[in-house]
Design a protein around this motif. Structure first.
Motif, PDB file in Angstrom:
ATOM      1  N   GLY A 197       0.851  -1.197   0.000  1.00  0.00           N
ATOM      2  CA  GLY A 197       0.000   0.000   0.000  1.00  0.00           C
ATOM      3  C   GLY A 197       0.879   1.236   0.000  1.00  0.00           C
ATOM      4  N   PHE A 198       0.344   2.343  -0.538  1.00  0.00           N
ATOM      5  CA  PHE A 198       1.129   3.579  -0.625  1.00  0.00           C
ATOM      6  C   PHE A 198       0.213   4.772  -0.336  1.00  0.00           C
ATOM      7  CE2 PHE A 198       2.779   7.191  -3.133  1.00  0.00           C
ATOM      8  CZ  PHE A 198       4.072   7.269  -2.625  1.00  0.00           C
ATOM      9  N   ASP A 199       0.515   5.510   0.733  1.00  0.00           N
ATOM     10  CA  ASP A 199      -0.284   6.686   1.091  1.00  0.00           C
ATOM     11  C   ASP A 199       0.608   7.911   1.212  1.00  0.00           C
ATOM     12  OD1 ASP A 199      -2.999   5.654   1.511  1.00  0.00           O
ATOM     13  OD2 ASP A 199      -2.052   4.446   3.080  1.00  0.00           O
ATOM     14  N   LEU A 200       0.246   8.979   0.520  1.00  0.00           N
ATOM     15  CA  LEU A 200       0.999  10.226   0.613  1.00  0.00           C
ATOM     16  C   LEU A 200       0.496  11.036   1.791  1.00  0.00           C
ATOM     17  CD1 LEU A 200       1.530  11.859  -2.896  1.00  0.00           C
ATOM     18  CD2 LEU A 200       3.275  11.172  -1.249  1.00  0.00           C
ATOM     19  N   GLY A 201       1.439  11.588   2.559  1.00  0.00           N
ATOM     20  CA  GLY A 201       1.069  12.414   3.712  1.00  0.00           C
ATOM     21  C   GLY A 201       1.498  13.855   3.529  1.00  0.00           C
TER      22      GLY A 201
END
Length: 208
Positions: A197-201
């Motif tokens: 999974g990849f989430d930008l913060g």
């Protein structure tokens, strides 16, 4: 937001003698104005018998907070040249305190300006500076089986691993320059066979 800024590598003190006066420049990184003020207070406490404890600090990657004090020296001869030296060297999140022990020889306005500005410049050379780069924070989520190898691969490719949290899955926080976000997505999909999974913060600064 600034792409990068420079700051002092560490806290340190540099001493110079000019016409029998002792000048001690104490430099330190300061993340907030309060930290800068606490450092100034600490140095003043260490040198209660000094003739003057003048200071300057610059906070913010865009130098949004700038303060200077002559601490009893003639107006504009101490704090301002100190501040100008920090700005000229493009140093941010930094506090400088110059402690002067008067040696009996008057320096005159020009001499004071050169002395206070000069000792800050010398201290910056002695302590050294580092560049900090703006990053986007991203969280990569991966199963335990792949986590160790992925973390090693991230470090091997020079990515800034900022945090690793173990729960049902493993969350690895990385700092990515803006230009690296899309290439990183492709690399991650390839490295984990599309399972991560990849989430930008948000944004932060890290060592360049």
């Amino acid at each position: 937001m600034q792409e990068q800024y420079r700051t002092v590598a560490r806290a340190g003190v540099h001493e110079a003698e000019i016409n029998r006066s002792r000048f001690l420049c104490a430099l330190a990184p300061a993340a907030t104005e309060r930290e800068a003020q606490e450092f100034v207070a600490r140095v003043r406490k260490e040198h209660p018998t000094a003739s003057h404890n003048c200071f300057a600090y610059v906070i913010g990657a865009d130098a949004s907070v700038q303060k200077a004090s002559d601490d009893g020296e003639p107006g504009g001869t101490a704090g301002v040249p100190m501040l100008q030296m920090l700005l000229r060297r493009e140093v941010r999140y930094t506090v400088a305190v110059v402690t002067r022990y008067y040696g009996g020889v008057k320096l005159g306005a020009g001499g004071l300006i050169r002395a206070y500005g000069g000792v800050v410049g010398e201290a910056l050379d002695a302590v050294g500076t580092i560049t900090r780069q703006r990053f986007r924070l991203a969280t990569v989520t991966v199963d335990h089986q792949r986590a160790g190898k992925l973390e090693n691969d991230l470090r091997a490719t020079g990515r800034a691993v900022r945090d690793v949290r173990y729960a049902e899955a493993v969350a690895i926080e990385v700092g990515l320059p803006e230009a690296d976000i899309e290439p990183f997505r492709a690399w991650l999909a390839d490295a984990t066979a599309g399972t991560a999974g990849f989430d930008l913060g948000g944004e932060a600064y890290g060592d360049a």
